[in-house]
Write a protein that holds these residues in place. Structure first.
Motif, PDB file in Angstrom:
ATOM      1  N   PRO A  15       0.792  -1.270   0.069  1.00  0.00           N
ATOM      2  CA  PRO A  15       0.005  -0.112  -0.158  1.00  0.00           C
ATOM      3  C   PRO A  15       0.928   1.306   0.245  1.00  0.00           C
ATOM      4  N   MET A  16       0.344   2.294  -0.868  1.00  0.00           N
ATOM      5  CA  MET A  16       1.123   3.479  -0.890  1.00  0.00           C
ATOM      6  C   MET A  16      -0.073   4.562  -0.709  1.00  0.00           C
ATOM      7  N   THR A  17       0.167   5.622  -0.054  1.00  0.00           N
ATOM      8  CA  THR A  17      -0.944   6.604   0.270  1.00  0.00           C
ATOM      9  C   THR A  17      -0.368   8.000   0.133  1.00  0.00           C
ATOM     10  N   LEU A  18      -1.070   8.783  -0.642  1.00  0.00           N
ATOM     11  CA  LEU A  18      -0.922   9.972  -0.467  1.00  0.00           C
ATOM     12  C   LEU A  18      -1.896  10.812   0.251  1.00  0.00           C
ATOM     13  N   SER A  34      -7.090  11.817   0.610  1.00  0.00           N
ATOM     14  CA  SER A  34      -6.264  10.964   0.441  1.00  0.00           C
ATOM     15  C   SER A  34      -6.228   9.935  -0.714  1.00  0.00           C
ATOM     16  N   LEU A  35      -5.311   9.496  -1.305  1.00  0.00           N
ATOM     17  CA  LEU A  35      -5.474   8.329  -2.488  1.00  0.00           C
ATOM     18  C   LEU A  35      -4.615   7.243  -2.007  1.00  0.00           C
ATOM     19  N   GLU A  36      -5.046   6.054  -1.926  1.00  0.00           N
ATOM     20  CA  GLU A  36      -4.348   4.871  -1.738  1.00  0.00           C
ATOM     21  C   GLU A  36      -4.052   3.934  -2.948  1.00  0.00           C
ATOM     22  N   ALA A  37      -3.074   3.420  -3.289  1.00  0.00           N
ATOM     23  CA  ALA A  37      -3.043   2.686  -4.283  1.00  0.00           C
ATOM     24  C   ALA A  37      -2.221   1.299  -3.787  1.00  0.00           C
ATOM     25  N   GLN A  38      -2.853   0.153  -4.003  1.00  0.00           N
ATOM     26  CA  GLN A  38      -2.243  -0.944  -3.426  1.00  0.00           C
ATOM     27  C   GLN A  38      -2.129  -2.236  -4.417  1.00  0.00           C
ATOM     28  N   PRO A  39      -0.998  -2.206  -4.976  1.00  0.00           N
ATOM     29  CA  PRO A  39      -0.604  -3.395  -6.005  1.00  0.00           C
ATOM     30  C   PRO A  39      -0.223  -4.513  -5.138  1.00  0.00           C
ATOM     31  N   ARG A  40      -0.661  -5.799  -5.883  1.00  0.00           N
ATOM     32  CA  ARG A  40      -0.477  -7.032  -5.154  1.00  0.00           C
ATOM     33  C   ARG A  40       0.365  -8.152  -5.953  1.00  0.00           C
ATOM     34  N   ASP A  89      -0.962  -9.682  -9.875  1.00  0.00           N
ATOM     35  CA  ASP A  89      -2.379  -9.855 -10.206  1.00  0.00           C
ATOM     36  C   ASP A  89      -3.462  -9.238  -9.690  1.00  0.00           C
ATOM     37  N   GLU A  90      -3.224  -8.243  -8.806  1.00  0.00           N
ATOM     38  CA  GLU A  90      -4.149  -7.196  -8.073  1.00  0.00           C
ATOM     39  C   GLU A  90      -3.724  -5.827  -8.185  1.00  0.00           C
ATOM     40  N   LEU A  91      -4.631  -5.043  -8.278  1.00  0.00           N
ATOM     41  CA  LEU A  91      -4.458  -3.484  -7.932  1.00  0.00           C
ATOM     42  C   LEU A  91      -5.600  -2.993  -7.465  1.00  0.00           C
ATOM     43  N   GLN A  92      -5.538  -2.110  -6.236  1.00  0.00           N
ATOM     44  CA  GLN A  92      -6.741  -1.475  -5.757  1.00  0.00           C
ATOM     45  C   GLN A  92      -6.215   0.205  -5.761  1.00  0.00           C
ATOM     46  N   ILE A  93      -7.265   0.767  -6.066  1.00  0.00           N
ATOM     47  CA  ILE A  93      -7.147   2.477  -6.138  1.00  0.00           C
ATOM     48  C   ILE A  93      -8.459   2.849  -5.254  1.00  0.00           C
ATOM     49  N   ARG A  94      -7.924   3.483  -4.026  1.00  0.00           N
ATOM     50  CA  ARG A  94      -8.831   3.911  -2.984  1.00  0.00           C
ATOM     51  C   ARG A  94      -8.864   5.419  -2.603  1.00  0.00           C
ATOM     52  N   PRO A  95      -9.469   6.383  -3.225  1.00  0.00           N
ATOM     53  CA  PRO A  95      -9.564   7.725  -2.877  1.00  0.00           C
ATOM     54  C   PRO A  95     -10.478   7.833  -1.800  1.00  0.00           C
ATOM     55  N   ALA A  96     -10.166   8.756  -0.773  1.00  0.00           N
ATOM     56  CA  ALA A  96     -11.221   8.830   0.358  1.00  0.00           C
ATOM     57  C   ALA A  96     -11.168  10.342   0.943  1.00  0.00           C
ATOM     58  N   LEU A  97     -12.236  10.650   1.754  1.00  0.00           N
ATOM     59  CA  LEU A  97     -12.174  12.005   2.568  1.00  0.00           C
ATOM     60  C   LEU A  97     -12.347  11.762   3.696  1.00  0.00           C
TER      61      LEU A  97
END
Length: 142
Positions: free
Chosen positions: A46-49, A59-65, A74-82
């Protein structure tokens, strides 16, 4: 003068035993379908800005797996949040997750995509010399 040994306190022993039990349980290989033991080393990165704006935080989290003993992405998740900080110890957040899961090579399957909304609460408090953080998250698949 030899070093002075400090005996474990009862709570320290309990914590040490709980950590030892957790480590022992996490080292158990998963039982795959068909009754065979399956060993697979995976890595989530996980990487978070984050950008604070007053009591809010964007925030914006990117999580390659990686799976298959770190040989296959085999997997990527992108998770923006307030996030909104209720006080110095509790915050609430809402956001969206977009994800893609790639099939095994040669399987002939198509990638699967996922969309989720989520809400979370994070509480933090002092514990000894550090902080203890609790996070609860609800997710709705769409």
């Amino acid at each position: 003068m030899p070093p002075r040994l400090v005996p474990f306190r009862p709570l320290s022993r309990l914590i040490a035993l709980a950590l030892l039990a957790a480590l022992a349980a996490s080292g158990t290989p998963a039982l795959a379908d068909g009754g065979d033991w399956e060993n697979d080393l995976s890595m989530w990165m996980p990487m978070t800005l984050e950008q604070p704006i007053g009591r809010f935080r964007v925030s914006l989290e990117a999580q390659p797996r990686l799976r298959s003993n770190w040989t296959r992405f085999d997997e990527l998740q992108i998770r923006p949040a307030l996030t909104y900080e209720l006080n110095d110890h509790v915050s609430v957040a809402g956001g969206y997750l977009w994800g893609i899961e790639l099939p095994d090579p040669g399987s002939g399957e198509s990638p699967s995509y996922e969309n989720r909304l989520f809400q979370q609460v994070v509480a933090e408090h002092k514990l000894w010399r550090g902080n203890l953080t609790h996070q609860g998250r609800l997710e709705q698949r769409m």
